[in-house]
Each structure stands twice: as C-alpha cells, then as structure tokens.
Design a protein around this motif. Structure first.
Motif, PDB file in Angstrom:
ATOM      1  N   LYS A 173       0.847  -0.752   0.176  1.00  0.00           N
ATOM      2  CA  LYS A 173       0.025   0.139   0.248  1.00  0.00           C
ATOM      3  C   LYS A 173       0.555   0.922   0.118  1.00  0.00           C
ATOM      4  CE  LYS A 173      -4.308  -2.304   1.854  1.00  0.00           C
ATOM      5  NZ  LYS A 173      -4.671  -2.300   3.361  1.00  0.00           N
ATOM      6  N   ILE A 174       1.941   1.558   0.485  1.00  0.00           N
ATOM      7  CA  ILE A 174       2.399   2.763   1.188  1.00  0.00           C
ATOM      8  C   ILE A 174       3.500   2.727   0.255  1.00  0.00           C
ATOM      9  CG2 ILE A 174       4.974   3.303   1.672  1.00  0.00           C
ATOM     10  CD1 ILE A 174       3.997   2.125   4.505  1.00  0.00           C
ATOM     11  N   PHE A 175       4.169   1.527  -1.129  1.00  0.00           N
ATOM     12  CA  PHE A 175       4.999   1.765  -2.723  1.00  0.00           C
ATOM     13  C   PHE A 175       3.854   2.170  -3.625  1.00  0.00           C
ATOM     14  CE2 PHE A 175       7.717   1.271   0.592  1.00  0.00           C
ATOM     15  CZ  PHE A 175       9.060   2.450  -0.397  1.00  0.00           C
ATOM     16  N   GLY A 176       2.868   1.910  -3.377  1.00  0.00           N
ATOM     17  CA  GLY A 176       1.824   1.365  -4.793  1.00  0.00           C
ATOM     18  C   GLY A 176       1.782   0.227  -6.007  1.00  0.00           C
ATOM     19  N   PHE A 177       1.893  -0.744  -5.089  1.00  0.00           N
ATOM     20  CA  PHE A 177       1.794  -2.326  -5.143  1.00  0.00           C
ATOM     21  C   PHE A 177       0.666  -2.741  -6.137  1.00  0.00           C
ATOM     22  CE2 PHE A 177       6.607  -2.614  -3.548  1.00  0.00           C
ATOM     23  CZ  PHE A 177       6.919  -2.438  -5.507  1.00  0.00           C
ATOM     24  N   LYS A 178      -0.174  -3.261  -6.729  1.00  0.00           N
ATOM     25  CA  LYS A 178      -1.272  -3.774  -6.960  1.00  0.00           C
ATOM     26  C   LYS A 178      -1.262  -4.745  -7.276  1.00  0.00           C
ATOM     27  CE  LYS A 178      -3.267   0.800  -6.632  1.00  0.00           C
ATOM     28  NZ  LYS A 178      -2.679   0.715  -5.400  1.00  0.00           N
ATOM     29  N   PRO A 179      -2.477  -5.920  -7.245  1.00  0.00           N
ATOM     30  CA  PRO A 179      -1.979  -7.060  -7.582  1.00  0.00           C
ATOM     31  C   PRO A 179      -2.143  -7.027  -9.369  1.00  0.00           C
ATOM     32  CG  PRO A 179      -3.675  -7.230  -5.839  1.00  0.00           C
ATOM     33  CD  PRO A 179      -3.645  -5.345  -6.405  1.00  0.00           C
ATOM     34  N   LEU A 180      -1.658  -8.368  -9.998  1.00  0.00           N
ATOM     35  CA  LEU A 180      -1.468  -7.702 -11.611  1.00  0.00           C
ATOM     36  C   LEU A 180      -2.724  -9.241 -12.309  1.00  0.00           C
ATOM     37  CD1 LEU A 180       2.570  -8.338 -11.422  1.00  0.00           C
ATOM     38  CD2 LEU A 180       0.967  -7.010 -12.110  1.00  0.00           C
ATOM     39  N   PRO A 181      -3.171  -9.297 -13.411  1.00  0.00           N
ATOM     40  CA  PRO A 181      -4.080  -9.988 -13.367  1.00  0.00           C
ATOM     41  C   PRO A 181      -2.976 -11.155 -14.112  1.00  0.00           C
ATOM     42  CG  PRO A 181      -3.280  -8.411 -15.709  1.00  0.00           C
ATOM     43  CD  PRO A 181      -2.639  -8.076 -13.959  1.00  0.00           C
ATOM     44  N   MET A 182      -4.762 -12.381 -13.661  1.00  0.00           N
ATOM     45  CA  MET A 182      -3.764 -13.875 -14.327  1.00  0.00           C
ATOM     46  C   MET A 182      -3.982 -14.075 -15.271  1.00  0.00           C
ATOM     47  SD  MET A 182      -2.729 -15.303 -11.547  1.00  0.00           S
ATOM     48  CE  MET A 182      -3.190 -16.863 -11.343  1.00  0.00           C
ATOM     49  N   PHE A 183      -3.188 -14.892 -15.950  1.00  0.00           N
ATOM     50  CA  PHE A 183      -4.255 -15.325 -17.526  1.00  0.00           C
ATOM     51  C   PHE A 183      -4.376 -16.503 -17.435  1.00  0.00           C
ATOM     52  CE2 PHE A 183      -2.370 -14.150 -21.613  1.00  0.00           C
ATOM     53  CZ  PHE A 183      -3.060 -15.140 -22.242  1.00  0.00           C
ATOM     54  N   ALA A 184      -6.236 -16.128 -17.623  1.00  0.00           N
ATOM     55  CA  ALA A 184      -7.592 -17.117 -17.156  1.00  0.00           C
ATOM     56  C   ALA A 184      -7.859 -17.081 -19.062  1.00  0.00           C
ATOM     57  CB  ALA A 184      -8.323 -16.828 -16.186  1.00  0.00           C
ATOM     58  N   VAL A 185      -8.318 -18.511 -19.236  1.00  0.00           N
ATOM     59  CA  VAL A 185      -9.413 -18.435 -20.876  1.00  0.00           C
ATOM     60  C   VAL A 185     -11.100 -17.914 -19.965  1.00  0.00           C
ATOM     61  CG1 VAL A 185     -10.893 -20.519 -21.631  1.00  0.00           C
ATOM     62  CG2 VAL A 185      -8.486 -20.700 -20.309  1.00  0.00           C
ATOM     63  N   ASP A 186     -11.416 -16.882 -21.107  1.00  0.00           N
ATOM     64  CA  ASP A 186     -12.327 -16.484 -20.320  1.00  0.00           C
ATOM     65  C   ASP A 186     -13.760 -16.747 -21.328  1.00  0.00           C
ATOM     66  OD1 ASP A 186     -10.981 -14.165 -19.722  1.00  0.00           O
ATOM     67  OD2 ASP A 186     -11.304 -13.070 -21.468  1.00  0.00           O
ATOM     68  N   SER A 187     -13.785 -17.674 -22.144  1.00  0.00           N
ATOM     69  CA  SER A 187     -14.107 -18.564 -22.722  1.00  0.00           C
ATOM     70  C   SER A 187     -14.884 -19.631 -22.477  1.00  0.00           C
ATOM     71  CB  SER A 187     -14.488 -19.052 -24.660  1.00  0.00           C
ATOM     72  OG  SER A 187     -14.323 -19.810 -25.170  1.00  0.00           O
ATOM     73  N   LYS A 188     -16.507 -20.019 -22.416  1.00  0.00           N
ATOM     74  CA  LYS A 188     -16.905 -21.564 -22.025  1.00  0.00           C
ATOM     75  C   LYS A 188     -16.750 -22.496 -22.990  1.00  0.00           C
ATOM     76  CE  LYS A 188     -21.204 -19.381 -19.212  1.00  0.00           C
ATOM     77  NZ  LYS A 188     -22.104 -18.772 -19.118  1.00  0.00           N
ATOM     78  N   GLU A 189     -16.893 -21.888 -23.699  1.00  0.00           N
ATOM     79  CA  GLU A 189     -16.333 -23.027 -25.007  1.00  0.00           C
ATOM     80  C   GLU A 189     -14.820 -23.763 -25.269  1.00  0.00           C
ATOM     81  OE1 GLU A 189     -17.027 -19.647 -26.170  1.00  0.00           O
ATOM     82  OE2 GLU A 189     -19.433 -20.411 -26.045  1.00  0.00           O
ATOM     83  N   GLU A 190     -14.049 -22.593 -24.074  1.00  0.00           N
ATOM     84  CA  GLU A 190     -12.653 -23.968 -24.252  1.00  0.00           C
ATOM     85  C   GLU A 190     -12.208 -24.355 -23.095  1.00  0.00           C
ATOM     86  OE1 GLU A 190      -9.664 -20.747 -24.624  1.00  0.00           O
ATOM     87  OE2 GLU A 190     -10.810 -19.299 -26.116  1.00  0.00           O
ATOM     88  N   ARG A 191     -13.663 -24.334 -21.838  1.00  0.00           N
ATOM     89  CA  ARG A 191     -13.692 -25.386 -20.831  1.00  0.00           C
ATOM     90  C   ARG A 191     -13.649 -26.230 -20.887  1.00  0.00           C
ATOM     91  NH1 ARG A 191     -14.601 -20.200 -17.147  1.00  0.00           N
ATOM     92  NH2 ARG A 191     -12.017 -19.111 -16.871  1.00  0.00           N
ATOM     93  N   GLU A 192     -15.121 -26.480 -21.929  1.00  0.00           N
ATOM     94  CA  GLU A 192     -15.848 -27.651 -21.610  1.00  0.00           C
ATOM     95  C   GLU A 192     -14.519 -28.625 -22.056  1.00  0.00           C
ATOM     96  OE1 GLU A 192     -18.960 -26.933 -24.440  1.00  0.00           O
ATOM     97  OE2 GLU A 192     -20.053 -25.750 -22.892  1.00  0.00           O
ATOM     98  N   ASN A 193     -15.114 -30.375 -22.223  1.00  0.00           N
ATOM     99  CA  ASN A 193     -14.621 -31.288 -23.282  1.00  0.00           C
ATOM    100  C   ASN A 193     -14.412 -30.941 -24.608  1.00  0.00           C
ATOM    101  OD1 ASN A 193     -13.638 -32.245 -20.551  1.00  0.00           O
ATOM    102  ND2 ASN A 193     -15.571 -33.075 -19.963  1.00  0.00           N
ATOM    103  N   VAL A 194     -13.257 -31.573 -25.230  1.00  0.00           N
ATOM    104  CA  VAL A 194     -13.407 -31.595 -26.364  1.00  0.00           C
ATOM    105  C   VAL A 194     -14.362 -33.083 -26.895  1.00  0.00           C
ATOM    106  CG1 VAL A 194     -11.986 -31.494 -28.573  1.00  0.00           C
ATOM    107  CG2 VAL A 194     -11.108 -30.404 -26.812  1.00  0.00           C
ATOM    108  N   LYS A 195     -15.222 -32.874 -27.641  1.00  0.00           N
ATOM    109  CA  LYS A 195     -15.706 -34.076 -28.471  1.00  0.00           C
ATOM    110  C   LYS A 195     -14.921 -34.145 -29.443  1.00  0.00           C
ATOM    111  CE  LYS A 195     -19.928 -32.104 -26.933  1.00  0.00           C
ATOM    112  NZ  LYS A 195     -21.572 -31.427 -26.988  1.00  0.00           N
ATOM    113  N   VAL A 196     -14.501 -35.966 -29.548  1.00  0.00           N
ATOM    114  CA  VAL A 196     -13.984 -36.050 -30.798  1.00  0.00           C
ATOM    115  C   VAL A 196     -14.938 -37.009 -31.423  1.00  0.00           C
ATOM    116  CG1 VAL A 196     -12.403 -37.311 -31.532  1.00  0.00           C
ATOM    117  CG2 VAL A 196     -11.514 -35.802 -29.933  1.00  0.00           C
ATOM    118  N   GLU A 197     -15.053 -37.349 -32.764  1.00  0.00           N
ATOM    119  CA  GLU A 197     -16.034 -38.104 -33.873  1.00  0.00           C
ATOM    120  C   GLU A 197     -15.499 -38.818 -34.700  1.00  0.00           C
ATOM    121  OE1 GLU A 197     -19.207 -35.410 -34.957  1.00  0.00           O
ATOM    122  OE2 GLU A 197     -19.871 -34.569 -33.089  1.00  0.00           O
ATOM    123  N   PHE A 198     -15.389 -39.834 -35.173  1.00  0.00           N
ATOM    124  CA  PHE A 198     -15.024 -40.764 -35.913  1.00  0.00           C
ATOM    125  C   PHE A 198     -16.049 -41.212 -36.869  1.00  0.00           C
ATOM    126  CE2 PHE A 198     -12.208 -41.179 -32.583  1.00  0.00           C
ATOM    127  CZ  PHE A 198     -10.720 -40.983 -33.009  1.00  0.00           C
TER     128      PHE A 198
END
Length: 184
Positions: free
Chosen positions: A159-184
């Motif tokens: 707080k004294i020196f102004g250090f602020k939390p940094l953003p994490m690198f996260a996945v925003d899209s719900k589609e990218e979090r879902e299981n991949v569907k593989v069809e043959f």
C-alpha cells in the motif's frame, strides 16, 4: 547511551531493514512477472507470424469458408493493444480462431492431408505448448506477487509503495473450458 535508546535504535533499524527487504521482494517478483509475460509475448508473436501462412494454405481449399478465415484474420490484427488485460483478451480470441480453423480442416480431407498444412499445424501446436507453459510460469509468479500484496505484513509495504495485484492469465470463453468432443 541508555539501554532504552539502544533498544529503540535497534527496533528502528530492524523496521527499516524489513521495509527494504520486503520492497526488494516486491520488485523481484514484479520483474519476474514482467519477464514471464515477455516470454509469453515472444511465443504469441511467433504464433501471430504463423497465422497468415496457415490462412493462405486453408484459403485454397475452403474458399466458401470466408467468414471463419475473416474471424481469424481479424483476431490476429486486433492483437495490438498494450495493457496486460487487453493482451490476454486478444490472445484468447486468437486461440478461439485457431480452434475454428483446425475444426474446419476436419471438413476437408485433402486439406488435412496437405503437407504444408500439416507442417503449419505441427508448428502451431508446438507454439501453443510453449504458450501454455509460459502462461503457467506467468500465473505462478503473479500468484506469488498477488499473495504478497494481500498478506500481512507485506500488504502494508504494498500500500505504501503502490504495488497492486496483477491480472492472471485465464480462459474467458466457456467453450474453451468444455471437454473436446472427438467424433470418428
């Protein structure tokens, strides 16, 4: 000098040393997070440079899939913003666009068999793995920095020196979090 004066001087010296050590710790971790993001940026640039070759290869096989190709080109070209949060958002859009082009390749067996496409796909897969590893490193360092910013007593120095939390690198899209569907 009295014993009380020596104790007070010793306490002041210890506090000053603690402030210096804690401040330097913040600087060290922040520098590591910047280095981690820069490393990731190098891989993102490498991927950025591969995309036009991939799009050019696919265009010859999938002329009527113009919308997918336009989305990829637009996502690639939008990647010029400067803040970490904006870069994370841009990178997530490009990742989604690349998934679209690989899904498109499933519809065109002759494209999937094309040597240039296979080579580009392999290079892109390698770069994606490098990006994933650099994301892990960046997030680990950011976690350490953010924890230090929020825990007692180092949060006082933050707080004294102004250090602020940094953003994490996260996945925003719900589609990218879902299981991949593989069809043959």
């Amino acid at each position: 000098m009295s014993t009380a004066a020596i104790v007070i001087i010793a306490i002041v010296v210890l506090i000053v040393l603690w402030v210096i050590v804690t401040y330097n710790g913040f600087i060290k971790i922040r520098t590591q997070s910047e280095e981690g993001f820069s490393t990731m940026d190098v891989y993102l640039k490498k991927r950025f440079d591969l995309i036009p070759n991939l799009v050019a290869t696919v265009k010859g096989y999938a002329k009527h899939e113009a919308e997918t190709l336009e989305n990829i080109i637009n996502a690639r070209n939008s990647g010029s913003r400067s803040s970490i949060g904006e870069k994370i958002e841009d990178e997530n859009q490009i990742t989604g666009a690349i998934r679209q082009i690989f899904a498109l390749s499933e519809s065109y067996p002759e494209l999937k068999a094309n040597t240039n496409f296979q080579e580009l796909q392999t290079q892109l897969a390698d770069v994606e793995e490098d990006i994933a590893n650099s994301r892990k490193y960046y997030n680990a360092v950011v976690k350490k920095f953010n924890t230090k910013c929020q825990t007692i007593p180092s949060n006082i120095i933050a707080k004294i020196f102004g250090f602020k939390p940094l953003p994490m690198f996260a996945v925003d899209s719900k589609e990218e979090r879902e299981n991949v569907k593989v069809e043959f």
